[in-house]
Design a protein around this motif. Structure first.
Motif, PDB file in Angstrom:
ATOM      1  N   ALA A  12       0.826  -1.211   0.000  1.00 21.11           N
ATOM      2  CA  ALA A  12       0.000   0.000   0.000  1.00 21.11           C
ATOM      3  C   ALA A  12       0.858   1.258   0.000  1.00 21.11           C
ATOM      4  O   ALA A  12       0.553   2.241  -0.688  1.00 21.11           O
ATOM      5  CB  ALA A  12      -0.929  -0.006   1.217  1.00 21.11           C
ATOM      6  N   ILE A  13       1.939   1.248   0.768  1.00 23.24           N
ATOM      7  CA  ILE A  13       2.841   2.407   0.824  1.00 23.24           C
ATOM      8  C   ILE A  13       3.482   2.657  -0.536  1.00 23.24           C
ATOM      9  O   ILE A  13       3.582   3.796  -0.998  1.00 23.24           O
ATOM     10  CB  ILE A  13       3.916   2.182   1.898  1.00 23.24           C
ATOM     11  N   SER A  14       3.919   1.593  -1.181  1.00 18.92           N
ATOM     12  CA  SER A  14       4.687   1.718  -2.419  1.00 18.92           C
ATOM     13  C   SER A  14       3.812   1.826  -3.667  1.00 18.92           C
ATOM     14  O   SER A  14       4.329   2.122  -4.756  1.00 18.92           O
ATOM     15  CB  SER A  14       5.610   0.511  -2.576  1.00 18.92           C
ATOM     16  N   ALA A  15       2.515   1.594  -3.561  1.00 19.92           N
ATOM     17  CA  ALA A  15       1.631   1.447  -4.722  1.00 19.92           C
ATOM     18  C   ALA A  15       1.853   2.548  -5.758  1.00 19.92           C
ATOM     19  O   ALA A  15       1.739   3.736  -5.450  1.00 19.92           O
ATOM     20  CB  ALA A  15       0.173   1.433  -4.265  1.00 19.92           C
ATOM     21  N   ASN A  16       2.148   2.116  -6.997  1.00 16.20           N
ATOM     22  CA  ASN A  16       2.589   3.066  -8.017  1.00 16.20           C
ATOM     23  C   ASN A  16       2.246   2.544  -9.416  1.00 16.20           C
ATOM     24  O   ASN A  16       3.003   2.746 -10.358  1.00 16.20           O
ATOM     25  CB  ASN A  16       4.105   3.285  -7.871  1.00 16.20           C
ATOM     26  N   SER A  17       1.101   1.864  -9.538  1.00 16.91           N
ATOM     27  CA  SER A  17       0.732   1.297 -10.841  1.00 16.91           C
ATOM     28  C   SER A  17      -0.777   1.336 -11.057  1.00 16.91           C
ATOM     29  O   SER A  17      -1.428   0.299 -11.159  1.00 16.91           O
ATOM     30  CB  SER A  17       1.246  -0.143 -10.955  1.00 16.91           C
ATOM     31  N   PRO A  18      -1.349   2.538 -11.159  1.00 17.19           N
ATOM     32  CA  PRO A  18      -2.804   2.636 -11.333  1.00 17.19           C
ATOM     33  C   PRO A  18      -3.262   2.443 -12.769  1.00 17.19           C
ATOM     34  O   PRO A  18      -4.450   2.152 -12.994  1.00 17.19           O
ATOM     35  CB  PRO A  18      -3.103   4.060 -10.869  1.00 17.19           C
TER      36      PRO A  18
ATOM     37  N   GLY B 266      -8.434   1.139 -11.582  1.00 23.74           N
ATOM     38  CA  GLY B 266      -9.167   1.157 -10.321  1.00 23.74           C
ATOM     39  C   GLY B 266      -8.343   0.647  -9.161  1.00 23.74           C
ATOM     40  O   GLY B 266      -8.796   0.676  -8.016  1.00 23.74           O
ATOM     41  N   TYR B 267      -7.118   0.203  -9.441  1.00 25.75           N
ATOM     42  CA  TYR B 267      -6.209  -0.296  -8.408  1.00 25.75           C
ATOM     43  C   TYR B 267      -5.108   0.720  -8.160  1.00 25.75           C
ATOM     44  O   TYR B 267      -4.721   1.471  -9.062  1.00 25.75           O
ATOM     45  CB  TYR B 267      -5.558  -1.613  -8.837  1.00 25.75           C
ATOM     46  N   ALA B 268      -4.583   0.728  -6.942  1.00 26.71           N
ATOM     47  CA  ALA B 268      -3.399   1.526  -6.647  1.00 26.71           C
ATOM     48  C   ALA B 268      -2.133   0.784  -7.080  1.00 26.71           C
ATOM     49  O   ALA B 268      -1.190   1.371  -7.592  1.00 26.71           O
ATOM     50  CB  ALA B 268      -3.332   1.854  -5.154  1.00 26.71           C
TER      51      ALA B 268
ATOM     52  N   TRP C  47      -4.833  -8.353  -1.738  1.00 25.36           N
ATOM     53  CA  TRP C  47      -5.731  -7.751  -2.719  1.00 25.36           C
ATOM     54  C   TRP C  47      -6.246  -6.400  -2.236  1.00 25.36           C
ATOM     55  O   TRP C  47      -6.282  -5.425  -2.997  1.00 25.36           O
ATOM     56  CB  TRP C  47      -6.932  -8.675  -2.981  1.00 25.36           C
ATOM     57  N   ARG C  48      -6.627  -6.331  -0.976  1.00 18.04           N
ATOM     58  CA  ARG C  48      -7.153  -5.077  -0.435  1.00 18.04           C
ATOM     59  C   ARG C  48      -6.122  -3.957  -0.524  1.00 18.04           C
ATOM     60  O   ARG C  48      -6.446  -2.815  -0.878  1.00 18.04           O
ATOM     61  CB  ARG C  48      -7.563  -5.294   1.018  1.00 18.04           C
ATOM     62  N   ALA C  49      -4.861  -4.274  -0.219  1.00 14.87           N
ATOM     63  CA  ALA C  49      -3.802  -3.268  -0.290  1.00 14.87           C
ATOM     64  C   ALA C  49      -3.591  -2.815  -1.722  1.00 14.87           C
ATOM     65  O   ALA C  49      -3.387  -1.620  -1.988  1.00 14.87           O
ATOM     66  CB  ALA C  49      -2.507  -3.833   0.294  1.00 14.87           C
ATOM     67  N   ALA C  50      -3.625  -3.763  -2.663  1.00 15.77           N
ATOM     68  CA  ALA C  50      -3.445  -3.411  -4.065  1.00 15.77           C
ATOM     69  C   ALA C  50      -4.589  -2.534  -4.566  1.00 15.77           C
ATOM     70  O   ALA C  50      -4.376  -1.597  -5.337  1.00 15.77           O
ATOM     71  CB  ALA C  50      -3.352  -4.680  -4.905  1.00 15.77           C
TER      72      ALA C  50
END
Length: 362
Positions: free
Chosen positions: A152-158, A166-168, A276-279
């Motif tokens: 969740a912290i690193s999420a960088n592919s929306p 729709g995903y982080a 999945w929730r974090a993504a």
């Protein structure tokens, strides 16, 4: 003090159009020409990707300086050949990736079909030193609930193929197409860990132990635990935050293992839901709390992560820097948040990539 090393995968793009560019072979040849003994930059699955690895560092400020230095050097080498590098975990623009010439990669293309052809994603792997395989397996068993928070912290592919997913972190969902990827059961001992990996190889579904793509695993070449759940981070400072928290998680888990504290076993199915929730949410909604695996606001879960690792962060002298970095992250958002904000401002995915090229080197 445990040392930490970081491997980052960068996307090579056309600086004018923002479209991925298959120039990795030329960039690597250029790097070897400039420094015949260089061991920083490596080939990856696709010609549109370039990987680098830092040296083991115990000081997080020095780790951050090395990440920035490697990113700038990658940008210089690529720029000399008419390319640019960008720390995006997926391409916002449509792409048909080209698989690098390599026996291993050709085996993957043949065996995994379309799953191989649709894996142009860039991750960040963190290696944290451990004293033994016994300690390493003890760590693996105890860090499992916390790994989705790092995603969740690193999420960088929306974005994917020109669309908002729709995903982080859509990268992490693409990655689960590999048959060996994802969270693992409790191992309990190095013997059980190695037996499982050997059994996986014996099925013929994976080529060798290097294809045991667990969320966290014992590294093959180094005395480390390798944590593999993070997107490559848009900003170097976020990569440092992920690495610092990974070290704190490893140290905390090792202390629990030495004290004989049993790991919590929520079951692999629930860990998959947490991933999945974090993504899906990143930092913009709820995560599953690592203690209860029930929904909780992302900032509250980050507070729990800091509380869980506080003693380790105090011991390494990183607590104040981590608290400041988390505050900035929540205020500014992760890479996925920044990309969506750029698209809202410019209306152009090309402009998103162009601006992210600049932020990659900050």
């Amino acid at each position: 003090m445990r040392t930490v090393g970081v491997e980052e995968e960068l996307l090579l793009v056309d600086p004018g159009t923002g479209e991925p560019q298959a120039s990795a072979a030329a960039v690597l040849a250029r790097a070897s020409l400039v420094d015949p003994g260089q061991d920083v930059f490596e080939k990856e699955l696709y010609g549109q990707m370039l990987e680098f690895a830092t040296h083991p560092q115990s000081d997080m400020a020095e780790l951050g300086e090395e990440i920035v230095r490697c990113r700038k050097e990658a940008a210089r080498l690529a720029g000399e050949l008419g390319s640019a590098v960008v720390a995006l975990a997926s391409s916002p623009l449509p792409v048909s990736p080209s698989i690098s010439v390599n026996r291993r990669y050709q085996w993957m293309a043949e065996h995994y079909g379309i799953a191989t052809r649709e894996q142009l994603v860039c991750g960040c792997h963190v290696h944290v030193a451990v004293e033994s395989e016994d300690e390493g397996v003890g760590v693996l068993d105890r860090v499992r609930p916390w790994l989705p928070v790092l995603t969740a912290i690193s999420a960088n592919s929306p974005f994917w193929q020109g669309n908002d997913t729709g995903y982080a972190s859509y990268r992490s969902r693409v990655w689960t197409r590999w048959p060996s990827a994802g969270p693992t059961e409790l191992f309990g001992s190095p013997g059980r860990y190695h037996r499982l990996v050997a059994d996986m190889v014996a099925t013929g579904v994976i080529l060798d132990e290097g294809m045991a793509y667990f969320d966290a695993r014992l590294a093959r070449r180094y005395p480390t635990v390798e944590i593999r759940v993070a997107d490559v981070c848009l900003r170097a400072e976020t990569a440092v935050l992920v690495a610092t928290l990974a070290r704190a998680l490893v140290e905390t888990a090792a202390r629990e293992w030495r004290a004989g504290r049993e790991p919590v076993d929520h079951g692999v199915a629930l860990h998959r839901l947490a991933a999945w929730r974090a993504a899906r949410s990143g930092l913009g909604g709820e995560l599953l709390d690592p203690g209860t695996l029930r929904p909780r606001a992302a900032p509250a879960v980050l507070d729990s992560l800091l509380a869980h690792t506080r003693d380790a962060l105090v011991g390494s002298g990183d607590l104040a820097a981590v608290e400041e970095a988390v505050e900035r992250l929540l205020r500014r958002g992760n890479g996925a948040d920044e990309q969506r904000e750029l698209l809202a401002d410019t209306g152009s995915l090309r402009d998103v990539v162009t601006e992210c090229v600049r932020r990659t080197q900050e």
